[in-house]
Scaffold this motif. Structure first.
Motif, PDB file in Angstrom:
ATOM      1  N   GLU A 233       0.765  -1.292  -0.101  1.00 16.17           N
ATOM      2  CA  GLU A 233      -0.130   0.001  -0.167  1.00 16.17           C
ATOM      3  C   GLU A 233       1.040   1.335   0.027  1.00 16.17           C
ATOM      4  N   ALA A 234       1.828   1.237   0.720  1.00  9.43           N
ATOM      5  CA  ALA A 234       2.767   2.367   0.914  1.00  9.43           C
ATOM      6  C   ALA A 234       3.462   2.786  -0.397  1.00  9.43           C
ATOM      7  N   VAL A 235       4.057   1.743  -1.076  1.00 11.71           N
ATOM      8  CA  VAL A 235       4.646   2.005  -2.319  1.00 11.71           C
ATOM      9  C   VAL A 235       3.730   2.230  -3.565  1.00 11.71           C
ATOM     10  N   LYS A 236       2.506   1.932  -3.598  1.00 11.56           N
ATOM     11  CA  LYS A 236       1.407   2.238  -4.281  1.00 11.56           C
ATOM     12  C   LYS A 236       1.097   3.597  -4.274  1.00 11.56           C
ATOM     13  N   TRP A 237       0.769   4.059  -2.867  1.00 15.14           N
ATOM     14  CA  TRP A 237       0.325   5.417  -2.712  1.00 15.14           C
ATOM     15  C   TRP A 237       1.399   6.504  -3.137  1.00 15.14           C
ATOM     16  N   ALA A 238       2.647   5.988  -2.912  1.00 18.29           N
ATOM     17  CA  ALA A 238       3.644   6.926  -2.935  1.00 18.29           C
ATOM     18  C   ALA A 238       3.872   7.244  -4.612  1.00 18.29           C
ATOM     19  N   ALA A 239       3.908   6.008  -5.223  1.00 21.23           N
ATOM     20  CA  ALA A 239       3.964   6.189  -6.772  1.00 21.23           C
ATOM     21  C   ALA A 239       2.838   7.045  -7.333  1.00 21.23           C
ATOM     22  N   GLU A 240       1.597   6.434  -6.977  1.00 22.24           N
ATOM     23  CA  GLU A 240       0.479   7.245  -7.378  1.00 22.24           C
ATOM     24  C   GLU A 240       0.153   8.706  -7.178  1.00 22.24           C
ATOM     25  N   GLU A 241       0.353   8.917  -5.825  1.00 21.54           N
ATOM     26  CA  GLU A 241       0.196  10.429  -5.339  1.00 21.54           C
ATOM     27  C   GLU A 241       1.254  11.255  -5.356  1.00 21.54           C
ATOM     28  N   GLN A 242       2.517  10.753  -5.533  1.00 17.30           N
ATOM     29  CA  GLN A 242       3.826  11.432  -5.734  1.00 17.30           C
ATOM     30  C   GLN A 242       3.999  12.300  -4.244  1.00 17.30           C
TER      31      GLN A 242
END
Length: 682
Positions: A233-242
């Motif tokens: 979840e952390a990696v996905k959110w950081a990538a999508e939300e920048q």
């Protein structure tokens, strides 16, 4: 508060092949971790080992959520399982542990248990705990600027979060909205110091809850599935939300902090029994059997497979070559740009003179036009019509935009550390930073400066920090403390950084051009008293270049050699001219321009002619750079000298604010003239 992360992985629905792969990785990591102390006992190596046992689940999750084709991973010294999960082999782990030349992190140059594989974006991280948070933030800036896919992942223990630069990194990532995941592996101790002595909050991540643009996730770092879901979840959110994310993982430390620590001295038996009971691998194995995702026989088979793999890796490690002693001289300095048009850094330009500050400003703009991957930041760098405290960067943001020219927080460590990180992203990137508004304020950045000086050597040439650090240096402005000091005496003690100190506008332009075009780090010291001084103004040829390590003779002479640089160059020429007119001697003045590398050949050629040497600089005589010049020449040129080497510089006192106090402290033309007369008469 526990984050409501989406559960991607559940034991009942997970693919069996995936679960068995995870078990294999966990066993491989633990087997290597358990074996490490045996190497020390047998005097084979691994003299530093920080066990990963108890952190296994969160580290497995970090590695499994790292994609080396796009992400950048900054592991810390306890991240053995992370690196195994990320794909490093048992051989690579052992090569690092016993410091063999085949170690992909850096060929045995770095401390054992500092695992890395730069070719896979698993970065070589220093022993200075937590400092890599700044590097992760810097590379996340590049990921965002270049619209690249991926994130930066920084991993550390919870106690290292107490370091000030960690706060700078997370604050900066929040402010710049950068895709970086900060993982805190919380085992409750910083060596023997309990968590309660580190922070008032029970969970250190609580300290950051007020930061805008930052998401914080909490997980059970002892549980494979909770850790895996949270990291995904952390990696996905950081990538999508920048935007940045903190993952706070509760772990246990099963063993001592390291092989030099005895945890039974500060942990009671009840606690030691407790941590054994919460072994993440034992729990995962029980779950696999309980939920019929694997049989005892299957897991035992994996255990045997791991045992054989570690045994094979052990044999390979013992057979691998040791680093060669003479290799210590390799990769100290990255390749320098070699001037072609002006190989000696000399010219005969007769045009209109430009001031030193104009030379710097125009050269920066020329290099920014030449290379679109050039960046500059610092304090007061760009706000409307202002460009730095002295306006060196004036007009740059207007021409090159906010992404390439921007303000940094008043955090010198952040300025230096993110430069280190961002330059890792692309070898074409060239970074110029104002390390501080005045050189005297650079000290908070010293940890990152020192770190950056040995990156190229530590990685065995795999990473070169292509950074020019500009600092406005010196006195003669009535600035007093923190505005008038010279710091090159301290900063020239570190191998791996080139240090230049121009005295005239043309050399300032030429040296800056060479610094920006070179690989590696250059410390570019600017005598701020000369920024607008007519005596430092010169004509400057188009694309003028000055090589490293090439001094310039400012005045020919036969009776005495004066070696100098910076503000005092002009005073030395004035003193020499005055003494010549008075019939007291013909003095040669050599302007070093480059301190490291030092042009000792030019000095030797001069003293062969004059037989006498005086070293003059603005910095303190005691422990100043002139001491190194004098010692070098005394060693290699003693036979040419007819008198002791004399040194002139500041008194061994701070520089006072009152102009009378400043004048009493700093060298001037009269002091240089008096000393020269004394040496000429020897």
């Amino acid at each position: 508060m526990k984050s409501n992360v989406k559960e991607i992985y559940k034991i009942k629905t997970a693919e069996k092949d995936t679960l068995l792969k995870w078990y294999y990785l966990l066993k491989l990591g633990r087997s290597l971790d358990d074996r490490a102390p045996n190497y020390l006992k047998q005097a084979i190596g691994w003299s530093y080992h920080a066990p990963a046992a108890g952190h296994d689940a969160i580290q497995l999750a970090i590695g499994q959520n790292f994609d080396r084709s796009k992400d950048h991973l900054f592991p810390y010294y306890r991240d053995l399982q992370t690196c195994v999960s990320a794909g490093m082999t048992a051989e690579e782990i052992i090569y690092n542990g016993i410091s063999k030349d085949a170690d992909v992190a850096g060929g045995g140059r770095h401390m054992s248990n500092h695992f890395a594989k730069p070719a896979w974006n698993i970065h070589n991280v220093s022993s200075c705990t937590g400092n890599h948070t700044l590097h992760a933030t810097g590379i996340a800036r590049a990921i965002k600027n270049y619209k690249s896919k991926g994130v930066a992942i920084s991993s550390q223990g919870e106690s290292s979060v107490s370091e000030g630069y960690v706060y700078e990194a997370i604050n900066g990532a929040s402010n710049e909205q950068l895709p970086v995941v900060f993982v805190f592996q919380d085992n409750g101790y910083g060596i023997s110091v309990p968590k309660k002595d580190q922070t008032a909050n029970r969970k250190v991540a609580h300290n950051f809850e007020g930061l805008k643009n930052l998401r914080i996730l909490y997980c059970n770092g002892k549980d494979v599935f909770d850790s895996m879901n949270t990291m995904a979840e952390a990696v996905k959110w950081a990538a999508e939300e920048q935007k940045p994310v903190i993952v706070h993982a509760n772990c246990v430390r099963i063993h001592s902090h390291s092989n030099s620590d005895r945890h039974e001295l500060y942990r009671d038996k009840a606690e030691l029994n407790y941590v054994q009971e919460y072994d993440p691998i034992a729990k995962f194995r029980r779950m696999l059997i309980r939920y019929e995702r694997a049989t005892e026989e299957e897991l035992n088979g994996i255990d045997e497979e791991v045992k054989a793999e570690v045994k094979k890796a052990h044999k390979a490690g013992l057979a691998a070559a040791q680093p060669a002693p003479e290799s210590i001289y390799d990769f100290v300095y990255a390749p320098a740009y070699v001037p072609q048009k002006y190989p000696d850094g000399l010219h005969n330009e007769q045009g209109d003179p430009k001031k030193l500050i104009e030379a710097l400003n125009s050269t920066l703009k020329e290099e920014f036009r030449r290379n679109p991957d050039t960046y500059i930041w610092g304090q007061d760098m760009a706000n409307k019509d202002k460009g730095g405290i002295f306006n060196v960067s004036k007009g740059m943001q207007q021409e090159f935009g906010h992404q390439r020219v921007f303000n940094a927080p008043i955090a010198e460590d952040y300025i230096m550390g993110t430069a280190n990180g961002m330059s890792r992203f692309n070898k074409d990137i060239r970074i110029v930073v104002e390390g501080a508004e005045f050189a005297d304020y650079f000290w908070p950045a010293m940890e990152q400066f020192v770190e950056t000086t040995h990156e190229y050597w530590r990685t065995k040439g795999q990473y070169s920090p292509n950074i020019t650090v500009r600092l406005a240096s010196g006195g003669y402005i009535g600035g007093g403390l923190y505005h008038s000091q010279n710091i090159e005496g301290a900063l020239t003690t570190f191998p791996g950084v080139r240090v230049v100190y121009p005295s005239y506008a043309d050399d300032a332009a030429g040296l800056l051009r060479t610094a920006i075009r070179s690989e590696g780090m250059t410390l570019f010291l600017e005598p701020k008293a000369l920024y607008n001084s007519p005596k430092a103004a010169t004509p400057i040829p188009e694309e003028f270049e000055v090589p490293y390590g090439k001094a310039r003779t400012r005045r020919e002479g036969t009776d005495l050699t004066i070696v100098t640089y910076g503000n005092t160059t002009h005073m030395c020429v004035e003193a020499a001219d005055a003494l010549y007119k008075e019939g007291k001697g013909n003095i040669e003045v050599i302007d070093l321009r480059s301190l490291i590398p030092l042009d000792k050949e030019s000095i030797l050629e001069s003293i062969k002619k004059t037989s006498k040497l005086m070293v003059v600089h603005e910095d303190k005589v005691f422990s100043g750079f002139g001491g190194e010049v004098a010692a070098t020449i005394a060693e290699v040129g003693f036979q040419y000298l007819d008198a002791p080497i004399k040194r002139i510089g500041s008194t061994f006192t701070p520089v006072g604010f009152n102009r009378i106090l400043e004048a009493a402290t700093l060298p001037n033309t009269q002091k240089i003239k008096d000393a020269a007369v004394e040496l000429l008469a020897y």
